[in-house]
Design a protein around this motif. Structure first.
Motif, mmCIF file in Angstrom:
data_model
loop_
_atom_site.group_PDB
_atom_site.id
_atom_site.type_symbol
_atom_site.label_atom_id
_atom_site.label_comp_id
_atom_site.label_asym_id
_atom_site.label_seq_id
_atom_site.Cartn_x
_atom_site.Cartn_y
_atom_site.Cartn_z
ATOM 1 N N ALA A 62 55.245 -46.728 -5.540
ATOM 2 C CA ALA A 62 55.734 -46.242 -4.252
ATOM 3 C C ALA A 62 56.918 -45.295 -4.436
ATOM 4 N N GLU A 63 57.108 -44.464 -3.460
ATOM 5 C CA GLU A 63 58.229 -43.536 -3.421
ATOM 6 C C GLU A 63 59.539 -44.290 -3.659
ATOM 7 N N GLY A 64 60.376 -43.714 -4.481
ATOM 8 C CA GLY A 64 61.684 -44.304 -4.733
ATOM 9 C C GLY A 64 61.725 -45.285 -5.895
ATOM 10 N N THR A 65 60.575 -45.649 -6.451
ATOM 11 C CA THR A 65 60.557 -46.556 -7.598
ATOM 12 C C THR A 65 61.130 -45.810 -8.805
ATOM 13 N N PRO A 66 62.051 -46.432 -9.527
ATOM 14 C CA PRO A 66 62.625 -45.754 -10.694
ATOM 15 C C PRO A 66 61.546 -45.437 -11.741
ATOM 16 N N LYS A 67 61.604 -44.225 -12.280
ATOM 17 C CA LYS A 67 60.626 -43.832 -13.298
ATOM 18 C C LYS A 67 60.703 -44.731 -14.525
ATOM 19 N N THR A 68 61.902 -45.187 -14.853
ATOM 20 C CA THR A 68 62.062 -46.057 -16.024
ATOM 21 C C THR A 68 61.282 -47.368 -15.865
ATOM 22 N N GLN A 69 61.147 -47.829 -14.632
ATOM 23 C CA GLN A 69 60.383 -49.049 -14.381
ATOM 24 C C GLN A 69 58.906 -48.838 -14.730
ATOM 25 N N LEU A 70 58.358 -47.691 -14.366
ATOM 26 C CA LEU A 70 56.963 -47.405 -14.677
ATOM 27 C C LEU A 70 56.750 -47.192 -16.168
ATOM 28 N N SER A 109 54.383 -37.159 -11.591
ATOM 29 C CA SER A 109 55.063 -37.475 -10.339
ATOM 30 C C SER A 109 54.926 -36.314 -9.361
ATOM 31 N N THR A 110 54.873 -36.655 -8.076
ATOM 32 C CA THR A 110 54.773 -35.624 -7.052
ATOM 33 C C THR A 110 55.984 -35.672 -6.131
ATOM 34 N N THR A 111 56.350 -34.514 -5.641
ATOM 35 C CA THR A 111 57.471 -34.385 -4.720
ATOM 36 C C THR A 111 56.911 -34.262 -3.312
ATOM 37 N N ILE A 112 57.488 -35.019 -2.392
ATOM 38 C CA ILE A 112 57.053 -34.912 -1.006
ATOM 39 C C ILE A 112 58.236 -34.538 -0.130
ATOM 40 N N GLY A 113 57.931 -33.903 0.960
ATOM 41 C CA GLY A 113 58.993 -33.475 1.868
ATOM 42 C C GLY A 113 59.415 -32.060 1.585
ATOM 43 N N TYR A 114 60.237 -31.538 2.436
ATOM 44 C CA TYR A 114 60.731 -30.180 2.309
ATOM 45 C C TYR A 114 62.243 -30.235 2.105
ATOM 46 N N PRO A 115 62.784 -29.380 1.237
ATOM 47 C CA PRO A 115 64.224 -29.433 0.979
ATOM 48 C C PRO A 115 65.078 -28.972 2.164
ATOM 49 N N PHE A 116 64.503 -28.156 3.057
ATOM 50 C CA PHE A 116 65.256 -27.675 4.213
ATOM 51 C C PHE A 116 64.467 -27.934 5.494
ATOM 52 N N ARG A 162 61.970 -36.434 -1.923
ATOM 53 C CA ARG A 162 61.432 -37.751 -2.240
ATOM 54 C C ARG A 162 60.390 -37.596 -3.338
ATOM 55 N N ILE A 163 60.415 -38.507 -4.289
ATOM 56 C CA ILE A 163 59.519 -38.428 -5.438
ATOM 57 C C ILE A 163 58.631 -39.665 -5.478
ATOM 58 N N VAL A 164 57.332 -39.431 -5.648
ATOM 59 C CA VAL A 164 56.374 -40.516 -5.855
ATOM 60 C C VAL A 164 56.058 -40.509 -7.350
ATOM 61 N N PRO A 165 56.556 -41.511 -8.087
ATOM 62 C CA PRO A 165 56.390 -41.503 -9.537
ATOM 63 C C PRO A 165 54.965 -41.857 -9.969
ATOM 64 N N ALA A 166 54.482 -41.131 -10.975
ATOM 65 C CA ALA A 166 53.166 -41.390 -11.558
ATOM 66 C C ALA A 166 53.178 -40.866 -12.988
#
Length: 87
Positions: free
Chosen positions: A20-28, A50-57, A72-76
């Protein structure tokens, strides 16, 4: 490691994980390392998918200015579990 080693190696398994979004990459990465150890691997070649979601502005409706929104980053990850070959 993020690139194949120069030493000869044997591929043991292809592993994938995402969370899920927000999960630390180190955990995966830790999950991948534990699974690779169970399979007898000595190393992992890791690819960050990992994919980035949302817009910066985003337009602020109250003043017509742009607000900065945290990305927001969805780690994969995809990993190849390997064992080195004796030379």
């Amino acid at each position: 490691m993020y690139h194949p080693p120069k030493r000869k190696y044997l591929k043991i398994a292809e592993l994938d994980t995402r969370s899920a979004e927000g999960t630390p990459k180190t955990q995966l990465i830790s999950v991948l390392v534990m699974k690779a150890r169970e399979l007898g691997a000595e190393a992992l070649i890791v690819e960050d998918n990992s994919t980035t979601i949302g817009y910066p502005f985003v337009m602020n409706n109250t003043g017509g200015m742009y607000d900065t929104v945290p990305t927001r980053i969805v780690p994969a990850f995809h990993a190849t579990a390997i064992r080195y070959i004796e030379q």
